[in-house]
Design an enzyme around this catalytic site. Structure first.
Site, short mmCIF file in Angstrom:
data_model
loop_
_atom_site.label_atom_id
_atom_site.label_comp_id
_atom_site.label_asym_id
_atom_site.label_seq_id
_atom_site.Cartn_x
_atom_site.Cartn_y
_atom_site.Cartn_z
N ARG A 10 0.76 -1.11 -0.03
CA ARG A 10 0.01 0.11 0.10
C ARG A 10 0.80 1.18 0.08
O ARG A 10 1.40 1.62 1.09
CB ARG A 10 -0.90 -0.23 1.36
CG ARG A 10 -1.88 0.79 1.25
CD ARG A 10 -2.75 0.84 2.61
NE ARG A 10 -1.63 1.77 3.45
CZ ARG A 10 -1.64 1.71 5.01
NH1 ARG A 10 -2.19 0.76 5.52
NH2 ARG A 10 -0.91 2.53 5.71
N HIS A 50 -3.57 4.44 4.74
CA HIS A 50 -4.75 3.43 4.82
C HIS A 50 -5.84 4.32 4.02
O HIS A 50 -6.53 3.67 3.24
CB HIS A 50 -5.03 3.03 6.16
CG HIS A 50 -6.39 2.39 6.28
ND1 HIS A 50 -6.65 1.12 5.58
CD2 HIS A 50 -7.57 2.75 6.79
CE1 HIS A 50 -8.03 0.96 5.83
NE2 HIS A 50 -8.52 1.91 6.69
N TYR A 85 3.63 5.55 11.67
CA TYR A 85 3.78 3.94 12.04
C TYR A 85 4.81 3.18 11.04
O TYR A 85 5.02 2.05 11.39
CB TYR A 85 2.72 3.21 12.15
CG TYR A 85 1.69 3.24 11.04
CD1 TYR A 85 1.63 2.70 9.94
CD2 TYR A 85 0.37 4.21 11.24
CE1 TYR A 85 0.84 2.71 9.05
CE2 TYR A 85 -0.38 4.30 10.30
CZ TYR A 85 -0.26 3.15 9.12
OH TYR A 85 -1.00 3.54 8.10
#
Lengths: 324, 374
Positions: free
Chosen positions: B259, B263, B272
């Site tokens: 990805r 998100h 993160y």
């Protein structure tokens, strides 16, 4: 006309509809050679084959979710959940998917299926085999909820449910499964979902109930003085609710007791009381009474009759409401 | 009695077009034609542009949360091409936009969905798909059920469901895998292992060396592929679909991808994950390697590229315009699609939705007086 039990009437309705519509199939745990733990599907696999009466893996969410797919794929699935206490694992699929599919796709994709679930207490069953969760699913928009308690009504409502274009939960009061027989016609007939039945007509007080407590209420009526005239209403369908029948009756009697097995707080009795208050405010002679299960965990069966609204408690409620 | 081995398993990995745009000719045999490669590159590029515009719409407050598909496009287009439009079913998650478009979903539907309008889910009759599925892992059972219906009706139709690595932790994933395996239905479980479930890395999601091995427990043919390689995504899906059509039951594909974006637009992946990791995956971008391959084969030039970029912009601008020009939904819509026939009480709620006496009989004393005053 044959005298059938509730189990036999449901079995007959299933067989007749499977004969009539080859899209109909039954799926669930032990529904095949075993005929279901209550034998409701007995003999159906022999008659219709393993493709149409399917023993699935032991997974309620799997049963519910794959039934949704079957329905989308053009079938008319009838998933059986063995006991109402096992609806928990299937809750997400039922409430968040089956119930919402039509609205979220603006009717492009629909889920015509009938979820059969034995419900309620009174048969000395183990833990999580005796609850009455009908209000939970009534509070979940997109589901129809029915709970017939007589063999005649069960056949007619089941045929309506299977033919309904939307998901229906068909609760079967297990306490009545074999305790009552009546004449059930062989022929095809339906009872519309959303229509209550006036079991007995009366002028002094209205008693609204559904499921197994209908029989407990009849017991209470027998014990009342002869000059007390009670109108007993069996809802049969919880959603849609037949508000008109309730309102019409309460406008006549001015008094009402609602009886159900489920816990009192936020149970269907609360909704029915509110509807009566909204629609019959100036007709009421007494506050609406609720005679229900308690807001406790359903006890194991040694105490289950203490929990359930049995005949003496119903009788008290009626007398209190009349005396107000 | 000595112990004996009762079961052994291995997981194969397939890559056909590598990061440098070099093709394994043997594995590539009978896969994509040159025209198909160009077509898939175009679809990926249009999808990438779609992401860019959607991102800008969200940032400028004209659209709600949106999950970019960026970096994973080879999966949607490879699988999309391997499956038959109008015949096979797609049961998507929300990072397979290009597959849905290739199978006929009007492109503005996905924008409508993220603009908070259910009409984006109103799948046209000739499209065989369900709408984007937001809750994780719940839709695989629906795919299984549709495939089951196909099998019962003797219909030649394969169902493919897409989901991420995180979804394989959900109970319903295992339910769907088990049911599909027991019933031997024509379904393909296509896992886009993009390494992250929002902020949780794959290693924290599972202790398995591969996602693909989860299918072994269900005795399902399974493979791990390079999910940024259009040849591998196409071939793996084509092979699984062929097996399904021939009565071979379900298959599992773990497509290793990444990805590249957050998100969703509501997420900030810098919180993160390391930029170094993102940069390493940028080098494996499916668009880059496909373009190198096409250029080496003489299928593509800078001129083609400029033309495509212009075309992608025009297409997506037009799509956004279409989405914005659609008249606002009617408030009654969310009532009218609750049931095939609206129960009386619900119809009354709809008809009195603007009043304070929701659903009440307007003839009642008091209410009637109030209504008359109004």
């Amino acid at each position: 006309m044959p005298q059938l039990t509730l189990v036999q009437a449901i079995n007959t309705a299933l067989a007749q509809e499977m004969e009539r519509d080859d899209r109909v199939l039954i799926l669930g745990e032990d529904v095949g050679p075993n005929g279901g733990v209550f034998r409701v599907t007995e003999g159906l696999q022999d008659k219709f084959g393993k493709d149409r009466v399917v023993d699935t893996p032991l997974d309620e969410s799997g049963i519910m979710g794959s039934a949704i797919g079957l329905a989308i794929g053009g079938m008319r699935p009838i998933p059986e959940i063995q006991f109402e206490g096992f609806l928990g694992p299937a809750y997400d699929q039922l409430v968040n998917h089956a119930a919402r599919m039509r609205t979220r796709t603006r009717s492009a994709i629909t889920v015509p299926m009938t979820v059969r679930v034995p419900v309620g207490g009174g048969i000395h069953a183990p833990e999580l085999h005796s609850d009455s969760p009908e209000a939970i699913y009534t509070h979940s928009p997109g589901l129809k909820v029915v709970m017939p308690c007589t063999p005649y009504d069960a056949k007619g409502l089941l045929l309506s449910a299977i033919r309904d274009p939307d998901p229906v939960i068909f609760f079967e009061p297990k306490r009545v499964y074999r305790s009552y027989r009546e004449e059930v016609p062989d022929e095809d007939y339906t009872i519309p979902i959303g229509e209550a039945k006036v079991v007995s007509e009366g002028d002094d007080i209205t008693v609204v109930t559904w499921g197994a407590p209908v029989f407990q209420c009849l017991g209470a009526l027998d014990n009342l003085p002869e000059d007390v005239s009670v109108e007993l209403i069996d809802l049969r369908s919880i959603y849609p609710l037949d508000v008109d029948t309730i309102v019409e009756s309460v406008k006549k009697t001015g008094r009402c007791v609602v009886v159900h097995e489920a816990p009192k707080t936020a149970g269907m009795g609360a909704e029915i009381s509110a509807l009566i208050q909204e629609n019959c405010f100036l007709y009421l002679e007494a506050p609406v009474q609720r005679c229900a299960g308690f807001d406790t965990i359903m006890p194991y069966y040694k105490l289950e009759l203490e929990y359930l609204p049995e005949t003496p408690r119903i009788q008290n409620a009626i007398e209190e409401c009349l005396a107000y | 009695m000595p112990k004996k081995t009762v079961y052994e398993a291995k997981i194969e990995y397939m890559q056909i077009l590598n990061e440098e745009g070099k093709l394994d000719d043997k594995l590539a045999k009978d896969t994509l034609t040159d025209e198909q490669v160009v077509y898939l590159y175009e679809q990926m590029s249009i999808g990438r542009q779609y992401d860019e515009i959607a991102f800008k719409l969200q940032r400028s407050g004209r659209m709600g949360t949106y999950p970019q598909n960026k970096g994973q496009e080879a999966n949607a287009v490879g699988a999309g091409l391997a499956l038959e439009k109008g015949k096979d079913w797609l049961i998507p998650c929300y990072r397979e936009n290009a597959a849905l478009f290739m199978h006929g979903l009007p492109m503005h539907y996905v924008l409508l969905h993220w603009m908070g309008d259910e009409r984006g889910n109103q799948i046209p009759e000739d499209c065989r798909m369900t709408p984007l599925s937001i809750p994780i892992g719940t839709h695989m059972l629906h795919a299984m059920g549709i495939a089951w219906a196909n099998k019962l009706r003797g219909e030649d139709s394969v169902v493919t469901t897409f989901f991420g690595d995180g979804a394989t932790s959900e109970g319903d994933f295992h339910a769907a895998m088990n049911f599909a395996s027991v019933m031997q239905v024509p379904v393909i479980f296509y896992c886009q292992n993009n390494q992250w479930a929002i902020s949780v890395p794959r290693e924290s999601q599972m202790n398995s060396a591969t996602v693909a091995q989860k299918a072994i427990a269900y005795d399902m043919p399974t493979i791990q592929i390079d999910g940024n390689d259009i040849f591998a995504t196409y071939k793996a899906t084509k092979d699984a679909a062929k097996r399904a059509r021939e009565g071979g039951g379900p298959s599992f594909i773990e497509a290793v991808t990444y990805r590249l974006g957050d998100h969703t637009t509501a997420d900030d992946a810098r919180r993160y994950r390391d930029q170094a990791e993102v940069d390493a995956w940028k080098a494996r971008d499916p668009l880059i390697r496909t373009r190198i391959y096409m250029e080496k084969k003489g299928l593509w030039s800078d001129k083609h590229q400029t033309e495509l970029e212009d075309r992608a912009k025009r297409i997506v601008d037009e799509v956004a315009k279409t989405a914005f020009e659609i008249e606002a939904p009617a408030a009654a819509d969310f009532f009218d699609h609750m049931f095939a026939t609206l129960p009386d009480a619900l119809a009354r709620q709809r008809d009195t939705m603007r009043t304070s006496s929701l659903g009440l009989d307007p003839d009642q004393i008091g209410l009637a007086a109030r209504t008359q005053r109004a």
